[in-house]
Structure formats: structure tokens, C-alpha cells
Design an enzyme around this catalytic site. Structure first.
Site, PDB file in Angstrom:
ATOM      1  N   LYS A  34       0.811  -1.201   0.000  1.00 33.55           N
ATOM      2  CA  LYS A  34       0.000   0.000   0.000  1.00 33.55           C
ATOM      3  C   LYS A  34       0.856   1.267   0.000  1.00 33.55           C
ATOM      4  CE  LYS A  34      -1.136   1.193   3.878  1.00 33.55           C
ATOM      5  NZ  LYS A  34      -1.593   1.442   5.243  1.00 33.55           N
ATOM      6  N   THR A  35       1.814   1.292   0.900  1.00 32.55           N
ATOM      7  CA  THR A  35       2.659   2.481   0.990  1.00 32.55           C
ATOM      8  C   THR A  35       3.425   2.683  -0.309  1.00 32.55           C
ATOM      9  OG1 THR A  35       2.916   1.976   3.323  1.00 32.55           O
ATOM     10  CG2 THR A  35       4.368   3.653   2.413  1.00 32.55           C
ATOM     11  N   ASP A 211      -4.469   7.991   3.940  1.00 25.63           N
ATOM     12  CA  ASP A 211      -3.952   6.663   4.256  1.00 25.63           C
ATOM     13  C   ASP A 211      -4.687   6.133   5.484  1.00 25.63           C
ATOM     14  OD1 ASP A 211      -2.369   4.462   4.142  1.00 25.63           O
ATOM     15  OD2 ASP A 211      -0.669   5.373   5.181  1.00 25.63           O
ATOM     16  N   GLU A 212      -4.722   4.821   5.647  1.00 30.04           N
ATOM     17  CA  GLU A 212      -5.402   4.203   6.800  1.00 30.04           C
ATOM     18  C   GLU A 212      -6.808   4.770   6.960  1.00 30.04           C
ATOM     19  OE1 GLU A 212      -3.935   1.752   8.149  1.00 30.04           O
ATOM     20  OE2 GLU A 212      -1.793   2.104   8.390  1.00 30.04           O
ATOM     21  N   GLN A 242      -8.322  -4.009   9.205  1.00 31.21           N
ATOM     22  CA  GLN A 242      -7.291  -3.494  10.104  1.00 31.21           C
ATOM     23  C   GLN A 242      -7.761  -2.264  10.870  1.00 31.21           C
ATOM     24  OE1 GLN A 242      -3.080  -3.766   8.793  1.00 31.21           O
ATOM     25  NE2 GLN A 242      -3.966  -4.155   6.786  1.00 31.21           N
ATOM     26  N   ARG A 603       1.798  -9.190  10.814  1.00 25.79           N
ATOM     27  CA  ARG A 603       3.087  -8.491  10.868  1.00 25.79           C
ATOM     28  C   ARG A 603       4.237  -9.424  10.521  1.00 25.79           C
ATOM     29  NH1 ARG A 603       1.316  -4.524   9.438  1.00 25.79           N
ATOM     30  NH2 ARG A 603      -0.575  -5.755   9.364  1.00 25.79           N
TER      31      ARG A 603
END
Length: 665
Positions: A34-35, A211-212, A242, A603
Site C-alpha cells: 500500500k505504501t 492513508d489508513e 485493520q 506483521r
DNA sequence: CGTCTCCAGGTTTTT
DNA sequence: CCTGGAGACG
């Protein structure tokens, strides 16, 4: 060199990166790059000739904002000092600095964190004749936040605090201070009342990215909607699985709202995971599929199966910590795994204490993100309070912090008299003190009055110095000497002057940070107030260079967006995850707790260890614990269960570690 | 009236 | 271990 987007991104990422016009919803699963997509998207915008000042990228954490802008700079090789990549709150500060005068505040406003907020509530209560001790101020701070952000309504259960809430708000205004919620709320208010201001911002930020997105609150969504509604080039990126900040107002239904408000949107799903092994991903997929409230998606990966997830059942939290550090030592020695490749994740900050102990005694270098930030230490807050008062003397909360720190003979009795005067005249404490200084007859003792006069002279002297536009750092250093802060620390810690030295050293470090900031030519906004605003928003420590190569210990919340080769998830017990208090509050929170567990699992890149203690010390009691019910939602064949240790048999333990060593790859 | 010392409590997650 | 508050002392 032109961007090689097709080479750098997969098909879906590419589509998302080049879709610049119109609303865009990107559902980006864990580890789906995503980033990477966002940073290339910004780089692509710049390549297409969009001016950097027309781009706004909003994130939630300082860390994410920093990382994003660094990566864009890396890709483009440009300096990009007019590109706005910022947290919601920092952006709110920026807007308010320019426009808050419209609401009658001064642009030197103070920003209150949780601690300051609670002090302000106590002040308000005291003035209403309520004993602050009789209140659960912590709970009230949450209630007031909920009310302010429209998340909680007044009802029969909480209406009794309405008057206090109003008083709290009036106090903030009197103090020329805002709390964190105001950083979102007040800009919205200004946009509504002054359409010209809104229009100017809309005109500037033609391209907006969030973002997020699943972590935006209703108010934050309102905020970006206002900004983006004109050009409609609004790109939001998120993953409903998330969403772990609902307690702070995050509303992942915003994804649905976005679809309703921007029906012409394009939706792109990123489902290829580049991070984890098939095993880990399968466990995560299966777990999260138990949530009813979610957008259907299935992450897949081309990565190998990898090794099983392993779970151990240590007897208690001491053994758990020992187990984790022993395993880490083994893996580093025998497998050459680097410390920075490990992440130890915990549900609550308090769980990290025991693990920290074990890491310390094994000399494993580690860093904790969580707990208090450097800027929230008492000695730093004291100095910052002085600096705040120089800019904003009406800030009663910070004034109270320093009024008698170091001791200068202004005690409770005198303070009470100052308060009475301030209340009567609707003055801030500082104004009341100034009035006292010039009053013909004084209600306070001669001695106290002399102290008050000295204090005011001190503040005024340094206010002038600051206003003259001199170098700030020498002035503040001078102030620290003048108040003899070192002498104060020594006095406070007579029994243990090591503590005093340590704290004074922190003050020195703080001044170094300040100096570096003042000398940095890239900082456009000079002046004390800009520095203060910046550091108030840093509630957790950022990674510094000397932290590289260290093991990572943090809460699951803090781990979002990060990845580690090997993850240890500690305290995988019922009542910890899901957390008892969370479920107590609302049984529906089980889904959020599950998402939290999902975030933790995803993670891990190569290997996931979990530990579930059989007993745990909670407060002063040792209680029997049970494993987390979430474990049963993961297919058995993906997990290797290790029978509980029967005895602390050294030989057995060594034998066991030998086995692990030979089997791990 | 101000200061010092001793004592209790510790709040899920954070901008 | 650290912080904030209450009560004793000077």
C-alpha cells in the site's frame, strides 16, 4: 529519469497509482504494498506536472507521514518542501495557525494533551465548587471527547456532567488553548462559518490522499469531504480488516459513506500479499473470516508455505519472558537472525515490563515504542510549560505547572486568592497576577506579593527577549539557569542525585533537539510557537539513528504498518486478547479484538511464535488464565502446539532448544 | 503560610 | 518505579 511504474508495481497497484482524476477507493489488504503504491502515486502526480503545493496526503501517525515523504523524496530525487504530507492533527494545527483568529482565539494557542486536558477539567470543576477527587477525571476526559466529536450523546446517565463540560470548554477558550479533538473540530467550524476560507483550501489541495482510511473518525471524514468535494480528486486507501481504533472514534463505516458520497468512484482491491508465508496468511485469512462486518476479500501470496506457527504455554509471565529471550538468543546465534528482524508484540503496555526485564538481563538491545514519549517526561514538560507561557500567558494549565516550580513561595493559600480574583474578573491566572501586582491593596501577604511580582518580571523579561526575534535557544538556556532548574532537581531528589543528573541530562537533550530545529533551514515556520506545536503532537518517540539494529517491542496497535521476519506474540490469553475490558464495555467489540489479533499475525513475514501463560500475576494476585479463544479459529494443521511444560527440567529444556535449532530454517 | 515527607494507586489501545 | 495528594512540621 522517468518513473518505471509498470516495472515497479503490480497490475492493481499500477491502476491505483495512475488513476489520478476522480474519487478512488483502494482496499489494500495487509502487506499488499500500500505504501509503495501511494508513494509512487505521488511521484507520478509530480511527473504529470501537478504542482506539489496542490497535493495533500494525510496519515495518522507521525511515523507514517515521515516515512511517506522520505520515500517520495527518494523516488523523485527532489526536495519537495511544498508537498504536504502530514498527520490529520498536524494539518489541523496548520489550518488553525492561519485561521483561528476568526473564532476569537490568538494564533499562539496552546495544544493540550490528555494530561493537560485532565488538569483543565479539574480547574473547571474546582471553580464550580466540585472536589476534583470525587470525579473520575480520566473517564470524563473520554466522555467529553465523545461528546465533542459527536460520538456520544447526552443522556440520563451523563447529563449531570453537561455543565462541567460547558465550563471546560469555556476554560479552554479563556486559556487560549485547544485539545486534540479541537484540531479537527475547529477547522471544520471555520470552514462552515467562513466559506471563503474553505474555498481557498479546496482550491489549493486539488489532489487529496488519505492513508489508513479505516481509522478516520466521522469528523475526520467530514473534514476531508469538505476539502475534496470541489475537485473530487479524493483517494482513500484502507483496509476494514485493520480497523483497530474505534475506541478513539474510528468509524470504518466511512468506507460505505465514501461510496455513498462519491458514487462515481473507482474501486481497486489490492489482494496480493508480499509479506508473509502461505501458512501465516492462511491462518490470518481464516481468523478474519469469522468477522461478519467486513468487505469480502481473500489475500493470496506467491511466497512459499514456510514453517508452522508455534504456540507455547509457559507457566507464568516470567517464564514467558525467559522463553522469548532464550529463543531469540538461539535464533541469533545459530541462524544469524538480526535483532532488528524480531518483533515482540503485546496487547497492553503493561505486558511489556516483564519482557523488557528479560531483554535487559540478557543484554539484548531493544527499543520500545509505546509508553511515554520523551516529551511527556516531567522535566521536559516543565521546561515546555515555561516556553508555552512565554507565548501564551493565559494558558492556566501550564502556568499552574510552573507557578511554584521551582519553589518560589507561592503556595496554596496564595494561589487560592489569585484564583478568586481571576474567577471574579473572568481573567486568566496570569492576568489576575498582573492585576495584583498593580493593585493598591493586596489580598495576599507581603511576601507572596513579592514572589508574584518577581515571577511576572521573570516572564515579561523573557517574553521581550523572545519577541525581539533573538536566537531562541540561548534565551531559553538562560531562562533555565535563571530559575535554577538544576538546583530544583537536586532538591527534589536529595536521596538520589543520579536521578537529578539523569533528568537534567534530558533537559540538555531537549535543548539539543530545540537547537537542531532552530538551525535547520528547512523549517519554514520559525518561532517558539511552531516548535511547541510540533512537539506536542509527538506522543510517542520516533526512531532515531542509534536505534537501528535493535529488537522491536511494542503494542499491537503500534505495530500497524510494520513488518518483521519473526514475530513473537505474547500473552495470547483469554481476557488479554480479546481484552476483558473491551468486551465488558460492549460485546460487539469482539470483532475489533479479532482484527487486532489479525493485525498482529500479519506483521510476521517468515515465522510466528505465540505464547499463552497458564498463570499470570494480575495486580497482587496470581490467576489461572486460559488461551485466547481466537486460537480455535485458526486451522489446527497450521499450528504446532507445544504441550505445557510439566517441570522446569533443565535438561529437557536444553534438549528442546536443540530440537528447535535444528528444525528452524 | 509554605514546604517536606510519606503513602497510595497505577486506568487497553493513542493523535 | 513514578506521580499526585494529604497531613505533619517549621
Amino acid at each position: 529519469m522517468p518513473l518505471q511504474l509498470k516495472k515497479e508495481l503490480n497490475e492493481k497497484q499500477y491502476q491505483a497509482a495512475v488513476q489520478l482524476e476522480g474519487p478512488l477507493l483502494v482496499i489494500a489488504g495487509a502487506g499488499s504494498g500500500k505504501t509503495r503504491m501511494i508513494t509512487f502515486r505521488i511521484a507520478y502526480m509530480l511527473e504529470m506536472g501537478i504542482h506539489q503545493s496542490n497535493i495533500l496526503a494525510l496519515t495518522f501517525t507521525n511515523k507514517a507521514a515521515l516515512e511517506m515523504s522520505e520515500r517520495v523524496k527518494e523516488i523523485t530525487g527532489q526536495k519537495l518542501s511544498n508537498l504536504t504530507v502530514s498527520t490529520f492533527h498536524a494539518f489541523g494545527v496548520k489550518v488553525l495557525r492561519k485561521t483561528i483568529d476568526k473564532l476569537g482565539y490568538k494564533d499562539t494557542f496552546s495544544i493540550y494533551d490528555q494530561t493537560d486536558k485532565i488538569s483543565a477539567i479539574k480547574n473547571a470543576a474546582r471553580e464550580m465548587g466540585i472536589h476534583p477527587e470525587s470525579l473520575d477525571t480520566f473517564e470524563l476526559a473520554n466522555l467529553f471527547s465523545g461528546i465533542k466529536m459527536g460520538r456520544i450523546k447526552w443522556n440520563d446517565g451523563n447529563r449531570q456532567f453537561k455543565e462541567l463540560y460547558n465550563s471546560y470548554m469555556e476554560h479552554l477558550f479563556l486559556y487560549n488553548a485547544v485539545d486534540f479533538d479541537d484540531l479537527i473540530n475547529l477547522p471544520i467550524k471555520i470552514f462552515k462559518e467562513f466559506p471563503d476560507i474553505l474555498k481557498a483550501y479546496q482550491q489549493q489541495f486539488k489532489y487529496i490522499m488519505v492513508d489508513e482510511f479505516q481509522d478516520t473518525s466521522s469528523r475526520q471524514y467530514e473534514f476531508i469531504k469538505m476539502l475534496g468535494t470541489r475537485y473530487r480528486n479524493l483517494c482513500v486507501v484502507g483496509d476494514d480488516d485493520q480497523s483497530i481504533y474505534s475506541w478513539r472514534g474510528a468509524n470504518y463505516q466511512n468506507i460505505v459513506n465514501f461510496e455513498l458520497d462519491f458514487p462515481e468512484l473507482v474501486e481497486i482491491k489490492l489482494e496480493q500479499n508480499y509479506r508473509s508465508t502461505k501458512n501465516i496468511l492462511a491462518a490470518a485469512n481464516k481468523l478474519i473470516s469469522h468477522n461478519k462486518n467486513r468487505k469480502e476479500k481473500e489475500l493470496w501470496t506467491g511466497v512459499e508455505h514456510g514453517r508452522s506457527i508455534e504456540i507455547f504455554y509457559p507457566e507464568n509471565e516470567t517464564r514467558e519472558a525467559e522463553f522469548i529471550t532464550e529463543m531469540i538468543q538461539t535464533l541469533t546465534l545459530k541462524e544469524g537472525v538480526k535483532y532488528h528482524d524480531f518483533g515482540i508484540l503485546v496487547r497492553t503496555n503493561s505486558l511489556s515490563a516483564m519482557i523488557e526485564n528479560a531483554l535487559l538481563s540478557d543484554n539484548i538491545p531493544y527499543k520500545v515504542s509505546g509508553g511515554k514519549s520523551f516529551f511527556q517526561r516531567k522535566e521536559i514538560k516543565d521546561i515546555v510549560a515555561y516556553m508555552r507561557i512565554l507565548e501564551n500567558p493565559d494558558d492556566d494549565v501550564n502556568l499552574l505547572r510552573i507557578l511554584n516550580t521551582p519553589r518560589r513561595g507561592i503556595g496554596n493559600a496564595t494561589l487560592k486568592k489569585i484564583r478568586e480574583l481571576a474567577d471574579r474578573q473572568d481573567y486568566s491566572l496570569y492576568s489576575a497576577m498582573v492585576a495584583l501586582k498593580w493593585a493598591a491593596d493586596s489580598p495576599v501577604t507581603q511576601k507572596a506579593k513579592a514572589s508574584i511580582d518577581d515571577f511576572i518580571d521573570l516572564i515579561e523579561y523573557f517574553r521581550e527577549k523572545i519577541a525581539e526575534g533573538q536566537q531562541l535557544v540561548p534565551a531559553i538556556k538562560n531562562l533555565i539557569e535563571r530559575i535554577d532548574y538544576w538546583g530544583y532537581l537536586l532538591l527534589e531528589h536529595q536521596k538520589n542525585d543520579k536521578v537529578a543528573k539523569w533528568k537534567y541530562k534530558n533537559v540538555g537533550i531537549f535543548m539539543d533537539i530545540f537547537e537542531r530545529w532552530e538551525k535547520n533551514p528547512d523549517n519554514k515556520g520559525k518561532g517558539l510557537i511552531n516548535f511547541l506545536n510540533k512537539i506536542t503532537l509527538i506522543t510517542r518517540d520516533e526512531e532515531s539513528d542509534d536505534e537501528k539494529g535493535k529488537l522491536n517491542l511494542m503494542t499491537i496497535h503500534a505495530s500497524k504498518g510494520l513488518e518483521f521476519e519473526i514475530v513473537f506474540l505474547a500473552g495470547v490469553e483469554n481476557n488479554i486478547i480479546p481484552h476483558a475490558r473491551s468486551i465488558e464495555e460492549n460485546p460487539d467489540n469482539i470483532e475489533e479484538e479479532r482484527r487486532l489479533f489479525y493485525v498482529a499475525i500479519t506483521r510476521a513475514k517468515k515465522k510466528l511464535f505465540m505464547t499463552s501463560c497458564r498463570t499470570r500475576k494480575i495486580g497482587h494476585e496470581i490467576v489461572d488464565t486460559g488461551p485466547s479463544p481466537f486460537l480455535e479459529e485458526i486451522p489446527k494443521e497450521l499450528i504446532e502446539f507445544h504441550v505445557p511444560e510439566t517441570s522446569v527440567d533443565q535438561e529437557e529444556a536444553e534438549d528442546y532448544f536443540a530440537r528447535i535449532k535444528s528444525s528452524f530454517k
